[in-house]
Motif scaffolding. Structure first.
Motif, PDB file in Angstrom:
ATOM      1  N   GLY A  29      51.525  30.719 -96.018  1.00 44.93           N
ATOM      2  CA  GLY A  29      51.101  30.047 -97.252  1.00 44.93           C
ATOM      3  C   GLY A  29      52.270  29.208 -98.161  1.00 44.93           C
ATOM      4  N   ASP A  30      53.416  29.623 -97.610  1.00 47.19           N
ATOM      5  CA  ASP A  30      54.774  29.071 -98.133  1.00 47.19           C
ATOM      6  C   ASP A  30      55.399  28.047 -97.659  1.00 47.19           C
ATOM      7  N   LEU A  31      54.812  27.616 -96.477  1.00 48.56           N
ATOM      8  CA  LEU A  31      55.314  26.473 -95.815  1.00 48.56           C
ATOM      9  C   LEU A  31      54.514  25.110 -96.352  1.00 48.56           C
ATOM     10  N   SER A  32      55.461  24.086 -96.115  1.00 52.55           N
ATOM     11  CA  SER A  32      54.916  22.764 -96.450  1.00 52.55           C
ATOM     12  C   SER A  32      54.250  22.382 -95.451  1.00 52.55           C
ATOM     13  N   GLY A  60      65.737  36.733-100.831  1.00 51.56           N
ATOM     14  CA  GLY A  60      64.621  35.700-100.832  1.00 51.56           C
ATOM     15  C   GLY A  60      64.850  34.356 -99.982  1.00 51.56           C
ATOM     16  N   ASP A  61      65.751  34.450 -99.127  1.00 51.04           N
ATOM     17  CA  ASP A  61      66.082  33.287 -98.493  1.00 51.04           C
ATOM     18  C   ASP A  61      65.257  32.851 -97.214  1.00 51.04           C
ATOM     19  N   PHE A  62      64.413  33.962 -97.192  1.00 50.17           N
ATOM     20  CA  PHE A  62      63.097  33.588 -95.905  1.00 50.17           C
ATOM     21  C   PHE A  62      61.937  32.740 -96.478  1.00 50.17           C
ATOM     22  N   LEU A  63      61.787  32.783 -97.619  1.00 51.17           N
ATOM     23  CA  LEU A  63      60.588  32.312 -98.331  1.00 51.17           C
ATOM     24  C   LEU A  63      60.579  30.748 -98.309  1.00 51.17           C
ATOM     25  N   GLY A  64      59.450  30.081 -97.635  1.00 50.32           N
ATOM     26  CA  GLY A  64      59.408  28.800 -97.710  1.00 50.32           C
ATOM     27  C   GLY A  64      60.387  28.321 -96.352  1.00 50.32           C
ATOM     28  N   LYS A  65      61.090  29.142 -95.708  1.00 57.70           N
ATOM     29  CA  LYS A  65      62.000  28.282 -94.842  1.00 57.70           C
ATOM     30  C   LYS A  65      61.505  28.397 -93.367  1.00 57.70           C
ATOM     31  N   LEU A  66      61.596  27.248 -92.584  1.00 61.55           N
ATOM     32  CA  LEU A  66      60.834  27.295 -91.387  1.00 61.55           C
ATOM     33  C   LEU A  66      61.551  28.202 -90.527  1.00 61.55           C
ATOM     34  N   ASP A  67      60.693  29.175 -89.659  1.00 61.09           N
ATOM     35  CA  ASP A  67      61.149  30.062 -88.834  1.00 61.09           C
ATOM     36  C   ASP A  67      60.210  30.156 -87.540  1.00 61.09           C
TER      37      ASP A  67
END
Length: 305
Positions: free
Chosen positions: A207-210, A149-156
């Motif tokens: 939707g998971d990005l700040s 789950g390390d991709f969730l909410g992580k800027l890519d």
């Protein structure tokens, strides 16, 4: 492919499920219609990405993946974005946990969102068979799952797909309008549509990005549009967690993407090949079961009575 076929032959239930899914896919591809309206274009294939790592058939990961895909379709009829962790914190081993999300284009009605996501779910297993991680982008929606789950909410901001149309030359008004649209899009928070004269565009973040990461992603996407597509009359850039697109009136149509849809054609070929193989497997299975029902004496009665 041999690995996949051997697993299909192991269990009749798996054969039945595969045929049902393939049948829906074949119907889906046969019902393609050319249209310039966005809602009816939601089925258009953009890109897919598959991990090299594979999971084993009938493993805990496969069970959790099926639960994730079912949850995705159910949730998409209510909200346009959602994320999941299936098997996390349960008796399932860490390797069996599935993390994933889906997102529909911000202007889609829930009914269209659900249809788009269902199509993605039906195709992702064929395009990325037994993959431990996969991403699938259609025109109207996006589905992704991983075993971590390390991709969730992580800027890519890595590039997943780009398309540039033919260039517009010496049209100062076009470039001014395009830059106005792109400046508006990179200030979006989530989903935004923009237009200036005959130039239109839209952009969206996952939707998971700040808010700050969404802004950074869209600034990067707009920068890549300009640097990679130059004076193109229409251009699309999809990054890991956002995308930005613009087009001049009349350029955003089927012919514009005809030279850039080789992967889409491959999807159709995969569906046709596996559809034929699945039907053949089921027919052979039926014949085998029929043969088992008759003993040698039964066959004599059948032929000579």
């Amino acid at each position: 492919m041999k690995k996949m076929l051997s697993s299909v032959q192991l269990d009749s239930n798996q054969r039945t499920i595969l045929v049902l899914r393939l049948s829906s896919l074949i119907f889906f591809f046969s019902s393609f219609q050319s249209s310039h309206g966005y809602p009816s274009r939601t089925h258009i294939f953009i890109y897919a990405a598959c991990s090299q790592e594979k999971y084993q058939p009938n493993s805990p990961f496969e069970g959790n993946l099926n639960s994730f895909l079912t949850s995705v379709v159910s949730s998409s009829s209510e909200v346009t974005y959602n994320s999941f962790a299936i098997g996390n914190g349960s008796s399932t081993t860490e390797e069996g946990t599935v993390y994933g999300l889906y997102q529909c284009r911000g202007d889609l009605h829930p009914i269209d969102c659900s249809k788009c996501v269902a199509r993605s779910v039906n195709q992702i297993g064929l395009v990325c068979p037994y993959a431990l991680g996969a991403s699938f982008q259609l025109e109207g929606c996006y589905v992704r799952y991983e075993h971590s789950g390390d991709f969730l909410g992580k800027l890519d901001t890595s590039i997943r797909y780009k398309k540039c149309s033919k260039a517009v030359t010496n049209d100062v008004e076009f470039f001014r309008r395009r830059d106005d649209v792109l400046a508006d899009l990179q200030a979006a928070n989530g989903f935004r549509v923009s237009s200036s004269g005959l130039v239109q565009g839209f952009a969206q973040c996952l939707g998971d990005l700040s808010v700050s990461d969404c802004s950074s992603c869209l600034v990067d996407a707009v920068g890549k549009l300009k640097s990679m597509c130059g004076s193109a009359a229409a251009a699309d850039v999809f990054l890991g967690q956002c995308y930005a697109r613009y087009w001049a009136s009349g350029y955003f149509d089927e012919s514009d993407s005809s030279n850039n849809d080789e992967v889409g054609k491959s999807v159709a070929i995969i569906v046709g090949v596996f559809g034929g193989l699945a039907v053949l497997v089921v027919l052979l299975s039926i014949c085998k079961k029929a043969a088992v029902r008759f003993s040698k004496d039964d066959w004599r009665v059948f032929w000579f009575s």
